[in-house]
Design a protein around this motif. Structure first.
Motif, PDB file in Angstrom:
ATOM      1  N   VAL A  86      50.935  45.208  38.973  1.00  0.00           N
ATOM      2  CA  VAL A  86      49.555  44.751  39.003  1.00  0.00           C
ATOM      3  C   VAL A  86      48.731  45.727  38.180  1.00  0.00           C
ATOM      4  N   THR A  87      47.710  45.227  37.510  1.00  0.00           N
ATOM      5  CA  THR A  87      46.851  46.094  36.712  1.00  0.00           C
ATOM      6  C   THR A  87      45.394  45.826  37.069  1.00  0.00           C
TER       7      THR A  87
ATOM      8  N   LEU B 180      48.146  32.937  41.987  1.00  0.00           N
ATOM      9  CA  LEU B 180      49.304  33.262  41.164  1.00  0.00           C
ATOM     10  C   LEU B 180      50.038  31.983  40.755  1.00  0.00           C
TER      11      LEU B 180
ATOM     12  N   GLY C 225      43.211  42.931  43.302  1.00  0.00           N
ATOM     13  CA  GLY C 225      43.832  44.044  42.588  1.00  0.00           C
ATOM     14  C   GLY C 225      43.780  45.356  43.328  1.00  0.00           C
TER      15      GLY C 225
ATOM     16  N   LEU D 173      55.809  42.574  42.434  1.00  0.00           N
ATOM     17  CA  LEU D 173      54.778  42.072  43.338  1.00  0.00           C
ATOM     18  C   LEU D 173      55.375  40.822  43.978  1.00  0.00           C
TER      19      LEU D 173
ATOM     20  N   ARG E 290      55.504  43.253  35.531  1.00  0.00           N
ATOM     21  CA  ARG E 290      54.878  43.515  34.229  1.00  0.00           C
ATOM     22  C   ARG E 290      55.871  44.379  33.452  1.00  0.00           C
TER      23      ARG E 290
ATOM     24  N   LEU F  59      48.504  40.223  35.230  1.00  0.00           N
ATOM     25  CA  LEU F  59      48.486  40.118  36.688  1.00  0.00           C
ATOM     26  C   LEU F  59      47.376  41.011  37.218  1.00  0.00           C
ATOM     27  N   SER F  60      46.176  40.459  37.200  1.00  0.00           N
ATOM     28  CA  SER F  60      44.996  41.208  37.615  1.00  0.00           C
ATOM     29  C   SER F  60      43.881  40.237  37.973  1.00  0.00           C
TER      30      SER F  60
ATOM     31  N   VAL G 225      48.658  44.307  48.043  1.00  0.00           N
ATOM     32  CA  VAL G 225      47.763  44.000  46.933  1.00  0.00           C
ATOM     33  C   VAL G 225      46.812  42.887  47.368  1.00  0.00           C
TER      34      VAL G 225
ATOM     35  N   GLY H 254      44.333  39.825  47.039  1.00  0.00           N
ATOM     36  CA  GLY H 254      44.229  38.701  46.110  1.00  0.00           C
ATOM     37  C   GLY H 254      42.873  38.048  46.103  1.00  0.00           C
TER      38      GLY H 254
ATOM     39  N   LEU I 125      45.232  36.972  40.606  1.00  0.00           N
ATOM     40  CA  LEU I 125      45.911  37.335  41.847  1.00  0.00           C
ATOM     41  C   LEU I 125      45.530  36.418  43.007  1.00  0.00           C
TER      42      LEU I 125
END
Length: 275
Positions: free
Chosen positions: A62-63, A41, A231, A180, A5, A33-34, A125, A127, A38
């Motif tokens: 990632v947010t 992707l 996330g 990521l 990001r 990307l949240s 992270v 998904g 996720l």
């Protein structure tokens, strides 16, 4: 693939790196990307995406992070360094999501801080939602892996009353990224070299093979306690070499330069500044 990001804080866009490490704009395909993104992707040829010129700031990759979960004392050699027995089950604490910042953003020492420390960690992270997940299926719920610095103020964490969270959650104490990286590109998460330097001096050297509880074990364990959502970020522990464990103890000071790496996950490089 390596997702990023990029852009000013609070206005980041999603991107991906191409085979030559150049930044490509992904915002025409996904908004960010949240969340559900996720779980699926984009599988896209990066060369088909617009090239981003220059070297924009990288934000956390990632947010919308709902939970920032951390595992303490999870390396056998770090437990030995700390003079403590290996825990019988994962030690869990939370880090405030407001601590999250970009991989190269300044690390800000809280006012009056004298014992701010570093911890290079493998971040996971989530998904796909995970609840009561068996260990054999745990890695199926991983969107990707990230580099995390679990910055910690040891006086706040240990010498003050209460839980570790207060020493872990100061602003900028959660640098994540730069990338990521999808599981297929990372390979075995239990065989990754990791390192951290302060002002060019190596402080931490480790390998994820030394984890007491591996990534799959940690995900399965946490999913018995709570639902893990897309996330959510899990920081899986640190190898030896933290400032608190040195003789004499060594902590971050205004002007210090800190850098950290994990195989395949890129590099963080941040300057320490007094708040």
């Amino acid at each position: 693939m390596r997702f990023v990001r990029f852009g000013a804080e609070g206005a980041e866009k999603p991107g991906v790196l191409d085979g030559q490490g150049r930044l490509r704009d992904l915002s025409g395909l996904v908004t960010d990307l949240s969340g559900s993104v996720l779980a699926d992707l984009p599988d896209v040829d990066p060369e088909s995406l617009p090239l981003v010129e220059g070297t924009p700031r990288l934000g956390p990759p990632v947010t919308g992070v709902g939970k920032f979960l951390c595992i303490g004392l999870n390396y056998s050699d770090h437990a030995e360094e700390a003079g403590m027995d290996a825990p019988p089950e994962p030690i869990l604490f939370l880090k405030a999501t407001s601590a999250i910042c970009g991989p190269n953003d300044p690390i800000r020492l809280p006012r009056g801080s004298q014992k701010t420390d570093w911890e290079v960690e493998l971040g996971v992270v989530i998904g796909k939602p995970a609840k009561y997940v068996p260990e054999a299926e745990a890695l199926d719920h991983v969107a990707g892996y990230v580099l995390v610095n679990d910055v910690s103020e040891r006086e706040y964490q240990i010498e003050r009353a209460g839980q570790w969270t207060k020493g872990k959650s100061c602003d900028t104490f959660g640098p994540i990224g730069p990338w990521l990286v999808t599981p297929d590109e990372v390979g075995d998460p239990q065989d990754l070299d990791m390192a951290l330097e302060v002002n060019g001096q190596r402080m931490q050297t480790g390998n994820t093979s030394k984890m007491i509880f591996g990534v799959a074990q940690v995900i399965s364990y946490l999913s018995q306690l709570m639902t893990l959502h897309p996330g959510d970020v899990i920081a899986t522990g640190t190898p030896p070499g933290v400032g608190m464990g040195r003789t004499p103890p060594t902590y971050l000071r205004d002007g210090d330069e800190i850098s950290l790496t994990i195989d395949g996950l890129g590099r963080q490089a941040a300057r320490v500044v007094a708040d």
